[in-house]
Design a protein around this motif. Structure first.
Motif, PDB file in Angstrom:
ATOM      1  N   PHE A 116       3.114   4.740  -8.469  1.00 57.73           N
ATOM      2  CA  PHE A 116       3.580   6.076  -8.487  1.00 57.73           C
ATOM      3  C   PHE A 116       2.436   6.983  -8.751  1.00 57.73           C
ATOM      4  O   PHE A 116       2.553   8.297  -8.439  1.00 57.73           O
ATOM      5  CB  PHE A 116       4.606   6.108  -9.555  1.00 57.73           C
ATOM      6  CG  PHE A 116       5.986   5.681  -9.404  1.00 57.73           C
ATOM      7  CD1 PHE A 116       6.936   6.284  -8.232  1.00 57.73           C
ATOM      8  CD2 PHE A 116       6.392   4.615  -9.884  1.00 57.73           C
ATOM      9  CE1 PHE A 116       8.004   5.647  -7.882  1.00 57.73           C
ATOM     10  CE2 PHE A 116       7.651   3.947  -9.516  1.00 57.73           C
ATOM     11  CZ  PHE A 116       8.560   4.735  -8.566  1.00 57.73           C
ATOM     12  N   GLU A 117       1.230   6.467  -9.024  1.00 52.69           N
ATOM     13  CA  GLU A 117       0.192   7.531  -9.145  1.00 52.69           C
ATOM     14  C   GLU A 117      -0.716   7.309  -8.159  1.00 52.69           C
ATOM     15  O   GLU A 117      -1.419   8.266  -7.842  1.00 52.69           O
ATOM     16  CB  GLU A 117      -0.736   6.920 -10.458  1.00 52.69           C
ATOM     17  CG  GLU A 117      -0.088   7.126 -11.842  1.00 52.69           C
ATOM     18  CD  GLU A 117      -1.121   7.013 -12.881  1.00 52.69           C
ATOM     19  OE1 GLU A 117      -0.693   7.320 -14.147  1.00 52.69           O
ATOM     20  OE2 GLU A 117      -2.062   6.227 -12.652  1.00 52.69           O
ATOM     21  N   LEU A 120       6.709   7.297  -0.122  1.00 55.56           N
ATOM     22  CA  LEU A 120       7.868   7.388  -0.776  1.00 55.56           C
ATOM     23  C   LEU A 120       8.645   8.736  -0.362  1.00 55.56           C
ATOM     24  O   LEU A 120       9.691   8.700   0.123  1.00 55.56           O
ATOM     25  CB  LEU A 120       7.748   7.670  -2.216  1.00 55.56           C
ATOM     26  CG  LEU A 120       9.246   7.581  -3.084  1.00 55.56           C
ATOM     27  CD1 LEU A 120      10.070   6.385  -2.707  1.00 55.56           C
ATOM     28  CD2 LEU A 120       9.002   8.005  -4.350  1.00 55.56           C
ATOM     29  N   PHE A 121       7.906   9.744  -0.105  1.00 54.80           N
ATOM     30  CA  PHE A 121       8.377  10.992   0.469  1.00 54.80           C
ATOM     31  C   PHE A 121       8.826  10.878   1.947  1.00 54.80           C
ATOM     32  O   PHE A 121       9.827  11.156   2.377  1.00 54.80           O
ATOM     33  CB  PHE A 121       7.370  12.179   0.479  1.00 54.80           C
ATOM     34  CG  PHE A 121       7.837  13.437   1.033  1.00 54.80           C
ATOM     35  CD1 PHE A 121       8.660  14.177   0.491  1.00 54.80           C
ATOM     36  CD2 PHE A 121       7.621  13.706   2.379  1.00 54.80           C
ATOM     37  CE1 PHE A 121       9.068  15.404   1.061  1.00 54.80           C
ATOM     38  CE2 PHE A 121       8.085  15.031   3.020  1.00 54.80           C
ATOM     39  CZ  PHE A 121       8.487  15.747   2.209  1.00 54.80           C
ATOM     40  N   GLU A 176       3.108   6.369   6.882  1.00 58.18           N
ATOM     41  CA  GLU A 176       3.799   5.051   6.186  1.00 58.18           C
ATOM     42  C   GLU A 176       5.089   5.409   5.595  1.00 58.18           C
ATOM     43  O   GLU A 176       5.177   6.466   4.826  1.00 58.18           O
ATOM     44  CB  GLU A 176       2.755   4.332   5.379  1.00 58.18           C
ATOM     45  CG  GLU A 176       1.763   3.579   5.908  1.00 58.18           C
ATOM     46  CD  GLU A 176       0.859   2.925   4.726  1.00 58.18           C
ATOM     47  OE1 GLU A 176      -0.198   2.405   5.139  1.00 58.18           O
ATOM     48  OE2 GLU A 176       1.397   2.969   3.537  1.00 58.18           O
ATOM     49  N   THR A 177       6.146   4.311   5.648  1.00 57.37           N
ATOM     50  CA  THR A 177       7.038   4.389   4.757  1.00 57.37           C
ATOM     51  C   THR A 177       6.878   3.217   3.831  1.00 57.37           C
ATOM     52  O   THR A 177       5.922   2.646   3.806  1.00 57.37           O
ATOM     53  CB  THR A 177       8.359   4.163   5.689  1.00 57.37           C
ATOM     54  OG1 THR A 177       8.536   2.916   6.209  1.00 57.37           O
ATOM     55  CG2 THR A 177       8.511   5.279   6.456  1.00 57.37           C
ATOM     56  N   LEU A 178       7.873   3.114   2.787  1.00 57.67           N
ATOM     57  CA  LEU A 178       7.629   2.069   1.815  1.00 57.67           C
ATOM     58  C   LEU A 178       7.525   0.690   2.515  1.00 57.67           C
ATOM     59  O   LEU A 178       6.824  -0.243   1.814  1.00 57.67           O
ATOM     60  CB  LEU A 178       8.864   2.097   0.719  1.00 57.67           C
ATOM     61  CG  LEU A 178       8.789   3.444  -0.137  1.00 57.67           C
ATOM     62  CD1 LEU A 178       9.867   3.270  -1.009  1.00 57.67           C
ATOM     63  CD2 LEU A 178       7.420   3.320  -1.132  1.00 57.67           C
ATOM     64  N   ALA A 179       8.365   0.528   3.405  1.00 61.09           N
ATOM     65  CA  ALA A 179       8.379  -0.890   3.738  1.00 61.09           C
ATOM     66  C   ALA A 179       6.865  -1.068   4.714  1.00 61.09           C
ATOM     67  O   ALA A 179       6.459  -2.246   4.467  1.00 61.09           O
ATOM     68  CB  ALA A 179       9.330  -0.795   5.069  1.00 61.09           C
ATOM     69  N   ALA A 184       5.764  -4.647  -6.451  1.00 57.27           N
ATOM     70  CA  ALA A 184       6.228  -3.564  -7.229  1.00 57.27           C
ATOM     71  C   ALA A 184       7.086  -2.407  -6.383  1.00 57.27           C
ATOM     72  O   ALA A 184       8.138  -2.020  -6.398  1.00 57.27           O
ATOM     73  CB  ALA A 184       5.306  -2.676  -7.889  1.00 57.27           C
ATOM     74  N   ILE A 185       6.390  -2.384  -5.093  1.00 62.64           N
ATOM     75  CA  ILE A 185       6.819  -1.707  -3.959  1.00 62.64           C
ATOM     76  C   ILE A 185       8.191  -2.137  -3.572  1.00 62.64           C
ATOM     77  O   ILE A 185       9.125  -1.545  -3.167  1.00 62.64           O
ATOM     78  CB  ILE A 185       5.861  -1.290  -2.627  1.00 62.64           C
ATOM     79  CG1 ILE A 185       4.597  -0.602  -3.366  1.00 62.64           C
ATOM     80  CG2 ILE A 185       6.758  -0.582  -1.580  1.00 62.64           C
ATOM     81  CD1 ILE A 185       3.622  -0.358  -2.387  1.00 62.64           C
TER      82      ILE A 185
END
Length: 315
Positions: free
Chosen positions: A83-84, A92-93, A269-272, A290-291
């Motif tokens: 998250f940092e 994530l956005f 990028e997306t989280l995947a 973690a992702i």
């Protein structure tokens, strides 16, 4: 007096007698035999699901709490790193942006195309043209998107031809954020709209013709008939369409990877994609795990909230 005494005794006797309990019906032998016969198949299915899904998922959760290299248990340090990281924050956005766009564009287009072509002449041909991209692989769709959205692609040439773009000043659709995310979203929506058209066509066929004809006789026409008669009866279909769209949007990978590979500078990028890059390209399975856990939680929570709300409304 004797009669009264006898009746009282009879009544007392009747009250004191215990009620006979209903005898429990024994399970028929054939049902027991069927259950015994189904047990090996159930255990085999449970074993396959456990090996393929549950064990890797539990391992991923455990791995997300272990550091890289020789580090042992690190608690939530991998989640804090995730998250940092500005790249992962943008990822994530982009995932949320992608999910919202996928809910609006393919669902609205699928509903509109299905309704408009359901009663028109040659509507089947129009629907086939929309459904055809769904039969293509994601990589093929991404290659077509690359032909359209590159600097020298067909979209810039078309804009130059009609005078909306100055010659020699092409729009860098795939090189700047958020244009690269929007371009990938549009080409992915072009592919996924087809299945929504099919689902809504099935839903339209379940609406009784008498209901639509009665609405027409009462004077409901055009938008009023669609809004007050057709759309409410497509509610079960819409629930399925939106549920599938949410889960597919949050897992989007192939189109984005082939079209931009998450670039430039990881802006699309997306989280995947971030999970794949951290785990297999940057060789950091701790943050990658973690992702994966965060992405799984988002998918499960979104699906649970949506289905619980819809099922609650149906009840």
């Amino acid at each position: 007096m004797t009669l009264m005494k006898g009746s009282v005794l009879d009544e007392t006797k009747t009250r004191s007698e215990p009620k006979s309990r209903p005898q429990r019906r024994s399970e028929p032998r054939y049902e027991r035999r069927d259950r015994m016969a189904a047990a090996p198949f159930f255990l085999a299915a449970l074993l396959v699901v456990g090996i393929v899904l549950l064990i890797p998922f539990v391992y991923t959760i455990i791995r997300s709490f272990i550091g890289s290299g020789d580090e042992g248990f690190v608690g939530f340090a991998n989640y804090v790193t995730m998250f940092e990281d500005p790249n992962l924050q943008l990822s994530l956005f982009n995932t949320v942006f992608w999910a919202i766009g996928s809910l609006i564009i393919p669902v609205v287009l699928g509903l509109g195309i299905a309704v408009m072509t359901s009663s028109m002449r040659l509507g089947g041909v129009a629907r086939a043209a929309v459904i055809l991209p769904y039969a293509l692989a994601g990589t093929v769709v991404a290659i077509i998107g690359n032909i359209i959205f590159t600097s020298a692609g067909s979209l810039n040439q078309a804009l130059e031809f009609i005078g909306l773009l100055a010659p020699g000043a092409p729009v860098q659709w795939l090189l700047h954020w958020p244009l690269n995310v929007i371009s990938a979203l549009l080409i992915a929506s072009w592919q996924s709209t087809g299945v929504n058209v099919v689902l809504y066509m099935v839903g339209l066929q379940t609406i009784p013709r008498e209901t639509v004809e009665a609405a027409a006789i009462d004077g409901a026409d055009g938008w009023v008939r669609f809004k007050d008669v057709i759309l409410p009866q497509l509610r079960p279909t819409t629930i399925v369409v939106i549920g599938l769209t949410i889960t597919n949007a949050l897992r989007a990978f192939d189109v984005i990877w082939v079209l931009t590979q998450g670039g430039p500078n990881r802006t699309s990028e997306t989280l995947a994609l971030s999970m794949y890059r951290e785990s297999f390209l940057l060789l950091d399975p701790a943050v990658g795990s973690a992702i994966a856990v965060v992405l799984t939680i988002i998918v499960v929570v979104c699906s649970w909230i949506y289905l619980r709300r819809q099922i609650g409304n149906e009840a």
